[in-house]
Write an enzyme that holds these catalytic residues in place. Structure first.
Site, mmCIF file in Angstrom:
data_model
loop_
_atom_site.group_PDB
_atom_site.id
_atom_site.type_symbol
_atom_site.label_atom_id
_atom_site.label_comp_id
_atom_site.label_asym_id
_atom_site.label_seq_id
_atom_site.Cartn_x
_atom_site.Cartn_y
_atom_site.Cartn_z
ATOM 1 N N GLU A 148 8.225 2.237 6.801
ATOM 2 C CA GLU A 148 9.120 1.172 6.330
ATOM 3 C C GLU A 148 10.447 1.449 5.527
ATOM 4 O O GLU A 148 11.466 0.591 6.117
ATOM 5 C CB GLU A 148 8.398 0.371 5.066
ATOM 6 N N THR A 185 15.627 -10.357 8.326
ATOM 7 C CA THR A 185 15.421 -9.821 6.985
ATOM 8 C C THR A 185 16.769 -9.783 6.002
ATOM 9 O O THR A 185 16.858 -10.095 4.964
ATOM 10 C CB THR A 185 14.473 -8.942 6.872
#
Length: 330
Positions: free
Chosen positions: A143, A197
């Site tokens: 991530e 995002t």
């Protein structure tokens, strides 16, 4: 999320094949408790070809095509390599074929789902020696290179249920057990709209007032208490009461305010934005009622946002990533 793994005949370096399943996840920026729900399918076919000793290599065949095919930049590849390093596996290579059934950039933890799938699969195929926390750390490495160092999605995807992230240094994860006798369904409505995002994070305030800080902390505490007691009304109220993040992000998603209002009026206990969006998530205790709520939310996206949207209703996944079965090599 299903992972089909095919290996060479069983040995310490060529173990038997496995099939595992991993849920997608939903995160709320504030109040900051993360959870996992069952989801549409992401599949991985993994094989262990013959390689030179101490050589780790990986080939990826990916759908959809706009995902990175380079292992060092793909969520599944990064997590798989990280687990192999943890296990000190250096004499074999992996070949992974990934097919995603989750929409990209939807706020449903698509990247974390791939990372969790690969991490759990590699760990299981080499004996399942790593703990859940170790696997989360592998997912965090993935991530961090793709969407930032956060366990919002990868922790509940691996562990299931509700997970409170208390600390990152050191990593401290607290599972919150939702009562087994209670049902909890999530109405996930995904509009045809891109909410990058990076853009959604940029919309967040750099400073907040003391009153908003105190309010959101109170809602986070209420949310945790509601989860532990199985209080769906309290849970819905807490997740719907954010005064810091949702007020900044909702205006960037056409129709979101109307969608939230429609969900509540249709009987949802609460509604908010999933992750950075654009998916809207509402909660209920009945699957059929969830479908009715979803229809109203889809209608609101079209009427107020001029956006087409799709809906699925899924039950809380209390288990997270798990081994399903083995598959004989063809």
């Amino acid at each position: 999320m299903n992972l089909s793994l095919y290996s060479l005949p069983s040995s310490p370096l060529h173990p038997q094949p496995l099939l595992t399943s991993v849920p997608a996840s939903i995160s709320w920026a504030a109040p900051s408790t993360e959870l996992a729900t069952s989801s549409r399918c992401v599949s991985i076919q993994m094989s262990i070809p013959a390689r030179s000793p101490f050589q780790t290599s990986m080939a990826l065949v990916i759908q959809p095509r706009n995902l990175a095919k380079t292992p060092l930049w793909n969520c599944a590849g990064i997590a798989a390599i990280s687990v192999m390093k943890m296990l000190n596996i250096r004499s074999v290579g992996l070949s992974i074929s990934l097919e995603k059934g989750l929409p990209l950039g939807s706020g449903l933890g698509s990247s974390a789902a791939s990372a969790a799938a690969a991490a759990v699969a590699v760990n299981e195929i080499f004996g399942g020696r790593l703990s859940a926390s170790d696997l989360v750390l592998a997912g965090l490495e993935s991530e961090s290179k793709v969407s930032g160092y956060h366990a919002d999605n990868v922790a509940p995807a691996i562990m299931g249920g509700f997970v409170l992230i208390r600390s990152y240094n050191p990593l401290e994860l607290i599972p919150l057990k939702f009562p087994n006798e209670k049902d909890l369904f999530f109405v996930l409505v995904n509009p045809e709209f891109e909410a990058p995002t990076k853009k959604m994070r940029a919309a967040l305030p750099t400073e907040i007032t003391m009153s908003h800080h105190v309010w959101n902390c109170s809602q986070a505490g209420a949310l945790v208490a509601s989860v532990l007691h199985g209080d769906l009304k309290g849970l819905g109220t807490a997740l719907s009461s954010d005064k810091i993040v949702e007020p900044r992000r909702a205006p960037l998603i056409p129709g979101m305010d109307a969608v939230k209002k429609a969900a509540i009026e249709a009987g949802a206990f609460g509604c908010t934005i999933s992750g950075a969006g654009p998916t809207a998530v509402a909660i209920t205790d009945d699957e059929e009622r969830g479908r009715e709520i979803g229809i109203r939310m889809v209608e609101a996206f079209m009427e107020d946002g001029n956006l087409k949207a799709s809906v699925v209703v899924k039950m809380l996944d209390r288990v997270g990533a798990r081994l399903v079965c083995g598959i004989p090599r063809s």
